[in-house]
Scaffold this motif. Structure first.
Motif, PDB file in Angstrom:
ATOM      1  N   GLY A  31      -3.971  83.717   3.521  1.00 55.64           N
ATOM      2  CA  GLY A  31      -3.463  83.970   4.858  1.00 55.64           C
ATOM      3  C   GLY A  31      -2.088  84.600   4.887  1.00 55.64           C
ATOM      4  N   CYS A  32      -1.556  84.667   6.088  1.00 52.94           N
ATOM      5  CA  CYS A  32      -0.285  85.358   6.289  1.00 52.94           C
ATOM      6  C   CYS A  32       0.928  84.474   6.012  1.00 52.94           C
ATOM      7  CB  CYS A  32      -0.222  85.920   7.707  1.00 52.94           C
ATOM      8  SG  CYS A  32      -0.502  84.698   8.992  1.00 52.94           S
ATOM      9  N   THR A  33       0.740  83.137   5.911  1.00 56.89           N
ATOM     10  CA  THR A  33       1.906  82.286   5.694  1.00 56.89           C
ATOM     11  C   THR A  33       1.925  81.576   4.351  1.00 56.89           C
ATOM     12  OG1 THR A  33       0.840  80.518   6.937  1.00 56.89           O
ATOM     13  CG2 THR A  33       2.424  81.885   8.129  1.00 56.89           C
ATOM     14  N   GLY A  34       0.875  81.668   3.552  1.00 59.18           N
ATOM     15  CA  GLY A  34       0.978  81.120   2.209  1.00 59.18           C
ATOM     16  C   GLY A  34      -0.194  80.314   1.690  1.00 59.18           C
ATOM     17  N   PHE A  35      -0.561  79.219   2.350  1.00 53.65           N
ATOM     18  CA  PHE A  35      -1.600  78.328   1.835  1.00 53.65           C
ATOM     19  C   PHE A  35      -2.642  78.032   2.898  1.00 53.65           C
ATOM     20  CE2 PHE A  35       2.227  77.110  -0.549  1.00 53.65           C
ATOM     21  CZ  PHE A  35       1.758  77.164  -1.849  1.00 53.65           C
ATOM     22  N   MET A  36      -3.814  77.615   2.441  1.00 54.73           N
ATOM     23  CA  MET A  36      -4.819  77.071   3.337  1.00 54.73           C
ATOM     24  C   MET A  36      -5.483  75.873   2.663  1.00 54.73           C
ATOM     25  SD  MET A  36      -8.050  79.735   3.171  1.00 54.73           S
ATOM     26  CE  MET A  36      -9.109  78.710   4.147  1.00 54.73           C
ATOM     27  N   PRO A  71       3.389  66.649   6.501  1.00 56.16           N
ATOM     28  CA  PRO A  71       4.824  66.655   6.777  1.00 56.16           C
ATOM     29  C   PRO A  71       5.598  67.722   6.006  1.00 56.16           C
ATOM     30  CG  PRO A  71       4.294  64.876   5.277  1.00 56.16           C
ATOM     31  CD  PRO A  71       2.980  65.481   5.714  1.00 56.16           C
ATOM     32  N   ASN A  72       4.956  68.368   5.053  1.00 58.47           N
ATOM     33  CA  ASN A  72       5.618  69.386   4.236  1.00 58.47           C
ATOM     34  C   ASN A  72       5.558  70.783   4.851  1.00 58.47           C
ATOM     35  OD1 ASN A  72       6.011  67.440   2.050  1.00 58.47           O
ATOM     36  ND2 ASN A  72       3.797  67.592   1.829  1.00 58.47           N
ATOM     37  N   VAL A  73       4.743  70.960   5.871  1.00 59.71           N
ATOM     38  CA  VAL A  73       4.563  72.277   6.486  1.00 59.71           C
ATOM     39  C   VAL A  73       5.813  72.672   7.271  1.00 59.71           C
ATOM     40  CG1 VAL A  73       3.256  73.571   8.215  1.00 59.71           C
ATOM     41  CG2 VAL A  73       2.052  72.104   6.590  1.00 59.71           C
ATOM     42  N   THR A  74       6.304  73.868   6.991  1.00 57.90           N
ATOM     43  CA  THR A  74       7.482  74.377   7.699  1.00 57.90           C
ATOM     44  C   THR A  74       7.130  75.494   8.674  1.00 57.90           C
ATOM     45  OG1 THR A  74       7.943  75.885   5.870  1.00 57.90           O
ATOM     46  CG2 THR A  74       9.085  73.755   5.855  1.00 57.90           C
ATOM     47  N   ALA A  75       5.971  76.132   8.482  1.00 54.78           N
ATOM     48  CA  ALA A  75       5.522  77.193   9.387  1.00 54.78           C
ATOM     49  C   ALA A  75       4.010  77.324   9.268  1.00 54.78           C
ATOM     50  CB  ALA A  75       6.184  78.518   9.029  1.00 54.78           C
ATOM     51  N   ALA A  76       3.380  77.739  10.360  1.00 51.29           N
ATOM     52  CA  ALA A  76       1.939  77.969  10.376  1.00 51.29           C
ATOM     53  C   ALA A  76       1.669  79.285  11.083  1.00 51.29           C
ATOM     54  CB  ALA A  76       1.217  76.827  11.080  1.00 51.29           C
ATOM     55  N   CYS A  77       0.593  79.936  10.700  1.00 54.51           N
ATOM     56  CA  CYS A  77       0.259  81.197  11.358  1.00 54.51           C
ATOM     57  C   CYS A  77      -0.311  80.910  12.740  1.00 54.51           C
ATOM     58  CB  CYS A  77      -0.725  82.001  10.509  1.00 54.51           C
ATOM     59  SG  CYS A  77      -2.365  81.302  10.407  1.00 54.51           S
ATOM     60  N   CYS A 134      -3.105  81.712  14.114  1.00 53.40           N
ATOM     61  CA  CYS A 134      -4.524  81.351  14.198  1.00 53.40           C
ATOM     62  C   CYS A 134      -4.774  79.965  13.616  1.00 53.40           C
ATOM     63  CB  CYS A 134      -5.401  82.379  13.499  1.00 53.40           C
ATOM     64  SG  CYS A 134      -5.141  82.497  11.724  1.00 53.40           S
ATOM     65  N   GLY A 135      -3.775  79.375  12.955  1.00 57.56           N
ATOM     66  CA  GLY A 135      -3.907  78.023  12.430  1.00 57.56           C
ATOM     67  C   GLY A 135      -4.625  77.917  11.100  1.00 57.56           C
ATOM     68  N   GLU A 136      -4.899  79.032  10.447  1.00 55.47           N
ATOM     69  CA  GLU A 136      -5.637  78.976   9.184  1.00 55.47           C
ATOM     70  C   GLU A 136      -4.748  78.867   7.960  1.00 55.47           C
ATOM     71  OE1 GLU A 136      -8.925  81.339   8.397  1.00 55.47           O
ATOM     72  OE2 GLU A 136      -9.739  81.209  10.402  1.00 55.47           O
ATOM     73  N   SER A 137      -3.505  79.216   8.057  1.00 61.25           N
ATOM     74  CA  SER A 137      -2.641  79.120   6.886  1.00 61.25           C
ATOM     75  C   SER A 137      -1.288  78.549   7.272  1.00 61.25           C
ATOM     76  CB  SER A 137      -2.475  80.484   6.200  1.00 61.25           C
ATOM     77  OG  SER A 137      -1.801  81.392   7.027  1.00 61.25           O
ATOM     78  N   PHE A 138      -0.557  78.093   6.252  1.00 63.35           N
ATOM     79  CA  PHE A 138       0.726  77.432   6.473  1.00 63.35           C
ATOM     80  C   PHE A 138       1.631  77.665   5.281  1.00 63.35           C
ATOM     81  CE2 PHE A 138      -2.012  74.510   4.256  1.00 63.35           C
ATOM     82  CZ  PHE A 138      -1.184  73.905   3.313  1.00 63.35           C
ATOM     83  N   SER A 139       2.907  77.391   5.475  1.00 60.00           N
ATOM     84  CA  SER A 139       3.857  77.483   4.364  1.00 60.00           C
ATOM     85  C   SER A 139       4.646  76.187   4.272  1.00 60.00           C
ATOM     86  CB  SER A 139       4.799  78.671   4.546  1.00 60.00           C
ATOM     87  OG  SER A 139       5.567  78.533   5.714  1.00 60.00           O
ATOM     88  N   ILE A 140       5.214  75.965   3.112  1.00 57.29           N
ATOM     89  CA  ILE A 140       6.062  74.803   2.865  1.00 57.29           C
ATOM     90  C   ILE A 140       7.393  75.289   2.333  1.00 57.29           C
ATOM     91  CG2 ILE A 140       4.099  73.270   2.419  1.00 57.29           C
ATOM     92  CD1 ILE A 140       4.809  73.491  -0.569  1.00 57.29           C
ATOM     93  N   SER A 141       8.422  74.413   2.387  1.00 55.15           N
ATOM     94  CA  SER A 141       9.711  74.848   1.852  1.00 55.15           C
ATOM     95  C   SER A 141       9.832  74.537   0.399  1.00 55.15           C
ATOM     96  CB  SER A 141      10.863  74.223   2.592  1.00 55.15           C
ATOM     97  OG  SER A 141      10.594  73.009   3.176  1.00 55.15           O
TER      98      SER A 141
END
Length: 118
Positions: free
Chosen positions: A43-48, A103-109, A111-118
């Motif tokens: 995805g656009c933010t890192g992980f799924m 609790p580790n997620v710092t941002a999400a795309c 559409c809700g399919e991907s997320f990033s952590i710090s």
């Protein structure tokens, strides 16, 4: 100075009773014996999140039994991303879905399919 402790058997991932009931129902339909949870880069933010119905876990997986009759395997390479995550089965209007409250997620795309952590 304080020391943070981490009990991998209880702190890695929690499955709510609603999510456990849903997962057990899905496993009964598929004929599989367990669920394996991991993450992958996507995805656009890192992980799924990746949720697979499996016969058994992979070598080295963390094995959890959040409720009688439910076996969950967690990919150890994904533990640093998943630590502290609560998996729930939520109803939103007519929709029902598994939600990962991480609790580790710092941002999400959007559409809700991907997320990033710090």
């Amino acid at each position: 100075m304080s020391v943070e402790t981490f009990d991998v058997s209880t702190d890695a991932l929690q499955v709510t009773p609603a999510a456990a009931a849903h997962l057990k129902k899905q496993l009964a339909l598929s004929g599989k014996h367990a669920v394996r949870i991991s993450v992958k880069e996507s995805g656009c933010t890192g992980f799924m999140y990746v949720l697979d119905e499996v016969e058994q876990g992979e070598p080295g997986d963390l094995e959890l039994h959040p409720e009688e009759g439910l076996e969950v395997f967690v990919d150890t390479d994904s533990l640093k991303v998943l630590q502290g995550t609560r998996v729930d089965f939520e109803k939103e209007g007519l929709n029902r879905t598994l939600k990962f409250h991480n609790p580790n997620v710092t941002a999400a795309c959007g559409c809700g399919e991907s997320f990033s952590i710090s």
